[in-house]
Design a protein around this motif. Structure first.
Motif, short mmCIF file in Angstrom:
data_model
loop_
_atom_site.label_atom_id
_atom_site.label_comp_id
_atom_site.label_asym_id
_atom_site.label_seq_id
_atom_site.Cartn_x
_atom_site.Cartn_y
_atom_site.Cartn_z
N ILE A 171 3.46 10.17 -9.69
CA ILE A 171 2.77 10.36 -10.97
C ILE A 171 1.97 11.65 -10.93
N ASP A 172 1.31 11.92 -9.81
CA ASP A 172 0.49 13.12 -9.69
C ASP A 172 1.35 14.38 -9.79
N LYS A 173 2.51 14.39 -9.15
CA LYS A 173 3.39 15.56 -9.22
C LYS A 173 3.92 15.77 -10.63
N ASN A 174 4.24 14.69 -11.33
CA ASN A 174 4.72 14.80 -12.71
C ASN A 174 3.63 15.29 -13.64
N ALA A 175 2.37 14.95 -13.38
CA ALA A 175 1.27 15.41 -14.22
C ALA A 175 1.03 16.90 -14.04
N TRP B 236 0.84 -1.19 0.00
CA TRP B 236 0.00 0.00 0.00
C TRP B 236 0.88 1.25 0.00
N GLY B 237 1.90 1.27 0.84
CA GLY B 237 2.81 2.42 0.90
C GLY B 237 3.52 2.65 -0.42
N ALA B 238 3.96 1.57 -1.07
CA ALA B 238 4.62 1.71 -2.37
C ALA B 238 3.66 2.27 -3.41
N ALA B 239 2.42 1.81 -3.39
CA ALA B 239 1.42 2.32 -4.32
C ALA B 239 1.12 3.79 -4.06
N GLU B 240 1.03 4.18 -2.80
CA GLU B 240 0.81 5.59 -2.46
C GLU B 240 1.97 6.46 -2.93
N PHE B 241 3.19 6.01 -2.70
CA PHE B 241 4.38 6.75 -3.10
C PHE B 241 4.41 6.90 -4.62
N TYR B 242 4.17 5.82 -5.33
CA TYR B 242 4.18 5.85 -6.79
C TYR B 242 3.07 6.76 -7.31
N GLY B 243 1.90 6.69 -6.70
CA GLY B 243 0.78 7.54 -7.11
C GLY B 243 1.08 9.02 -6.91
#
Length: 56
Positions: free
Chosen positions: A44-48, A34-41
């Protein structure tokens, strides 16, 4: 004649430390995923949000 077996002997397994350790390990792995998915999400959001505009 039927044989009477005590309930303690009829059980396939008992609850104990091993079951608790497996459950805790599974919970820790789920939290790590869950933590890895949150970090990755968040990455992605910051790059968008960092879009560049062309002057003109």
């Amino acid at each position: 004649m039927t044989r009477i077996i005590p309930a303690r002997n009829a059980r396939q397994g008992t609850r104990g430390r091993h079951v608790l350790l497996v459950l805790i390990a599974a919970l820790m792995l789920a939290m790590a995923a869950w933590g890895a998915a949150e970090f990755y999400g968040e990455m992605i959001d910051k790059n968008a949000n960092q879009t560049t505009t062309v002057p003109g």
